[in-house]
Design a protein around this motif. Sequence first.
Motif, mmCIF file in Angstrom:
data_model
loop_
_atom_site.group_PDB
_atom_site.id
_atom_site.type_symbol
_atom_site.label_atom_id
_atom_site.label_comp_id
_atom_site.label_asym_id
_atom_site.label_seq_id
_atom_site.Cartn_x
_atom_site.Cartn_y
_atom_site.Cartn_z
ATOM 1 N N UNK A 1 0.820 -1.217 0.000
ATOM 2 C CA UNK A 1 0.000 0.000 0.000
ATOM 3 C C UNK A 1 0.856 1.270 0.000
ATOM 4 N N UNK A 2 1.597 1.457 -1.087
ATOM 5 C CA UNK A 2 2.433 2.642 -1.235
ATOM 6 C C UNK A 2 1.925 3.407 -2.461
ATOM 7 N N UNK A 3 1.497 4.633 -2.289
ATOM 8 C CA UNK A 3 0.954 5.397 -3.419
ATOM 9 C C UNK A 3 1.923 5.430 -4.606
ATOM 10 N N UNK A 4 1.393 5.167 -5.789
ATOM 11 C CA UNK A 4 2.182 5.217 -7.004
ATOM 12 C C UNK A 4 3.088 4.020 -7.222
ATOM 13 N N UNK A 5 2.952 2.966 -6.399
ATOM 14 C CA UNK A 5 3.803 1.780 -6.510
ATOM 15 C C UNK A 5 2.924 0.578 -6.813
ATOM 16 N N UNK A 6 3.154 -0.047 -7.953
ATOM 17 C CA UNK A 6 2.346 -1.202 -8.348
ATOM 18 C C UNK A 6 3.086 -2.513 -8.264
ATOM 19 N N UNK A 7 4.287 -2.492 -7.701
ATOM 20 C CA UNK A 7 5.093 -3.715 -7.634
ATOM 21 C C UNK A 7 4.825 -4.531 -6.388
ATOM 22 N N UNK A 8 5.707 -5.466 -6.162
ATOM 23 C CA UNK A 8 5.619 -6.357 -5.005
ATOM 24 C C UNK A 8 6.812 -6.099 -4.097
ATOM 25 N N UNK A 9 6.621 -6.376 -2.828
ATOM 26 C CA UNK A 9 7.694 -6.280 -1.841
ATOM 27 C C UNK A 9 7.851 -7.659 -1.229
ATOM 28 N N UNK A 10 9.092 -8.120 -1.143
ATOM 29 C CA UNK A 10 9.325 -9.478 -0.640
ATOM 30 C C UNK A 10 10.509 -9.512 0.320
ATOM 31 N N UNK A 11 10.501 -10.523 1.151
ATOM 32 C CA UNK A 11 11.658 -10.830 1.987
ATOM 33 C C UNK A 11 12.140 -12.224 1.615
ATOM 34 N N UNK A 12 13.448 -12.404 1.670
ATOM 35 C CA UNK A 12 14.053 -13.735 1.519
ATOM 36 C C UNK A 12 14.695 -14.066 2.846
ATOM 37 N N UNK A 13 14.316 -15.209 3.368
ATOM 38 C CA UNK A 13 14.838 -15.669 4.662
ATOM 39 C C UNK A 13 15.340 -17.079 4.495
ATOM 40 N N UNK A 14 16.249 -17.451 5.359
ATOM 41 C CA UNK A 14 16.753 -18.820 5.323
ATOM 42 C C UNK A 14 17.246 -19.228 6.703
ATOM 43 N N UNK A 15 17.240 -20.502 6.910
ATOM 44 C CA UNK A 15 17.796 -21.111 8.121
ATOM 45 C C UNK A 15 18.649 -22.294 7.693
#
Length: 128
Positions: free
Chosen positions: A105-119
Amino acid sequence: MTHPDWIHVQGLRLWAHVGVLELERAQGQWFELEFWLAGDLAEAARSDRLAASFDYALAITALQRQARQVVCLTIEHYSELVLDCLETLYGLIPLRLDLAKCQAPVPGFGGRVAVRRQRRWHEAGLPC
Protein backbone atom coordinates in the motif's frame (compact mmCIF):
# COMPACT_ATOMS: atom_id res chain seq x y z
CA MET A 1 27.72 -31.55 5.00
CA THR A 2 25.98 -30.35 1.86
CA HIS A 3 22.58 -31.35 0.58
CA PRO A 4 22.55 -30.91 -3.19
CA ASP A 5 18.85 -31.76 -3.40
CA TRP A 6 15.84 -29.69 -2.51
CA ILE A 7 12.12 -29.50 -3.04
CA HIS A 8 11.01 -26.12 -4.32
CA VAL A 9 7.38 -25.02 -3.94
CA GLN A 10 6.37 -21.96 -5.94
CA GLY A 11 3.25 -19.84 -6.28
CA LEU A 12 1.57 -20.60 -2.95
CA ARG A 13 -0.91 -17.75 -2.49
CA LEU A 14 -1.94 -17.03 1.08
CA TRP A 15 -4.48 -14.57 2.49
CA ALA A 16 -3.15 -13.14 5.76
CA HIS A 17 -3.73 -10.15 8.03
CA VAL A 18 -0.27 -8.62 7.95
CA GLY A 19 0.69 -4.98 7.63
CA VAL A 20 1.73 -1.83 9.40
CA LEU A 21 -1.52 -0.15 8.43
CA GLU A 22 -4.50 -1.07 10.58
CA LEU A 23 -6.57 -1.57 7.43
CA GLU A 24 -4.14 -4.25 6.19
CA ARG A 25 -4.47 -6.19 9.42
CA ALA A 26 -8.24 -5.74 9.57
CA GLN A 27 -9.05 -6.67 5.97
CA GLY A 28 -6.14 -8.90 5.06
CA GLN A 29 -4.35 -9.22 1.75
CA TRP A 30 -2.67 -11.67 -0.60
CA PHE A 31 0.87 -12.91 -0.13
CA GLU A 32 2.80 -15.24 -2.38
CA LEU A 33 5.19 -17.76 -0.89
CA GLU A 34 7.99 -19.72 -2.48
CA PHE A 35 10.03 -22.11 -0.33
CA TRP A 36 12.80 -24.67 -0.53
CA LEU A 37 13.31 -27.76 1.67
CA ALA A 38 16.86 -29.09 1.38
CA GLY A 39 17.91 -32.65 2.07
CA ASP A 40 19.12 -35.86 0.53
CA LEU A 41 16.39 -37.01 -1.85
CA ALA A 42 18.36 -39.96 -3.27
CA GLU A 43 16.47 -42.60 -1.27
CA ALA A 44 13.10 -41.21 -2.35
CA ALA A 45 14.32 -41.14 -5.95
CA ARG A 46 15.45 -44.78 -5.78
CA SER A 47 12.58 -46.22 -3.76
CA ASP A 48 9.64 -44.06 -4.90
CA ARG A 49 8.58 -43.85 -1.23
CA LEU A 50 7.01 -40.59 -0.07
CA ALA A 51 8.22 -41.29 3.47
CA ALA A 52 11.81 -40.91 2.22
CA SER A 53 11.10 -37.37 1.01
CA PHE A 54 9.39 -34.21 2.24
CA ASP A 55 5.64 -34.40 1.75
CA TYR A 56 5.11 -30.87 0.47
CA ALA A 57 1.32 -31.25 0.63
CA LEU A 58 1.65 -31.20 4.44
CA ALA A 59 3.47 -27.87 4.25
CA ILE A 60 0.98 -26.33 1.84
CA THR A 61 -1.97 -27.33 4.01
CA ALA A 62 -0.29 -26.20 7.25
CA LEU A 63 0.72 -22.85 5.76
CA GLN A 64 -2.78 -22.23 4.41
CA ARG A 65 -4.21 -22.95 7.87
CA GLN A 66 -1.58 -20.74 9.52
CA ALA A 67 -2.29 -17.82 7.16
CA ARG A 68 -5.94 -17.73 8.21
CA GLN A 69 -4.82 -17.12 11.82
CA VAL A 70 -1.88 -14.74 11.34
CA VAL A 71 -2.24 -11.14 12.48
CA CYS A 72 1.00 -9.14 12.69
CA LEU A 73 2.66 -5.92 11.58
CA THR A 74 5.59 -6.96 9.40
CA ILE A 75 6.26 -9.35 6.56
CA GLU A 76 9.52 -10.15 8.37
CA HIS A 77 7.61 -11.49 11.38
CA TYR A 78 5.24 -13.41 9.12
CA SER A 79 8.25 -15.03 7.41
CA GLU A 80 9.54 -16.10 10.83
CA LEU A 81 6.21 -17.79 11.54
CA VAL A 82 6.41 -19.60 8.19
CA LEU A 83 9.94 -20.84 8.94
CA ASP A 84 8.79 -22.03 12.38
CA CYS A 85 5.91 -23.92 10.76
CA LEU A 86 8.21 -25.63 8.26
CA GLU A 87 10.62 -26.62 11.04
CA THR A 88 7.75 -28.08 13.04
CA LEU A 89 6.87 -30.28 10.07
CA TYR A 90 10.34 -31.30 8.83
CA GLY A 91 12.79 -30.67 11.67
CA LEU A 92 16.01 -28.68 11.60
CA ILE A 93 16.74 -28.92 7.89
CA PRO A 94 18.08 -26.16 5.64
CA LEU A 95 15.15 -23.91 4.64
CA ARG A 96 14.76 -20.92 2.38
CA LEU A 97 11.74 -18.80 1.54
CA ASP A 98 10.67 -15.80 -0.45
CA LEU A 99 7.52 -14.19 0.94
CA ALA A 100 5.98 -11.40 -1.13
CA LYS A 101 3.22 -8.93 -0.37
CA CYS A 102 1.36 -8.86 -3.67
CA GLN A 103 0.16 -5.24 -3.41
CA ALA A 104 2.12 -3.01 -1.07
CA PRO A 105 0.00 0.00 0.00
CA VAL A 106 2.43 2.64 -1.24
CA PRO A 107 0.95 5.40 -3.42
CA GLY A 108 2.18 5.22 -7.00
CA PHE A 109 3.80 1.78 -6.51
CA GLY A 110 2.35 -1.20 -8.35
CA GLY A 111 5.09 -3.71 -7.63
CA ARG A 112 5.62 -6.36 -5.01
CA VAL A 113 7.69 -6.28 -1.84
CA ALA A 114 9.32 -9.48 -0.64
CA VAL A 115 11.66 -10.83 1.99
CA ARG A 116 14.05 -13.73 1.52
CA ARG A 117 14.84 -15.67 4.66
CA GLN A 118 16.75 -18.82 5.32
CA ARG A 119 17.80 -21.11 8.12
CA ARG A 120 20.84 -23.39 7.94
CA TRP A 121 21.04 -22.72 4.16
CA HIS A 122 24.59 -21.37 4.03
CA GLU A 123 25.79 -23.71 6.76
CA ALA A 124 24.77 -26.59 4.51
CA GLY A 125 26.84 -25.13 1.67
CA LEU A 126 23.82 -24.46 -0.54
CA PRO A 127 24.09 -21.87 -3.30
CA CYS A 128 22.70 -18.37 -2.83
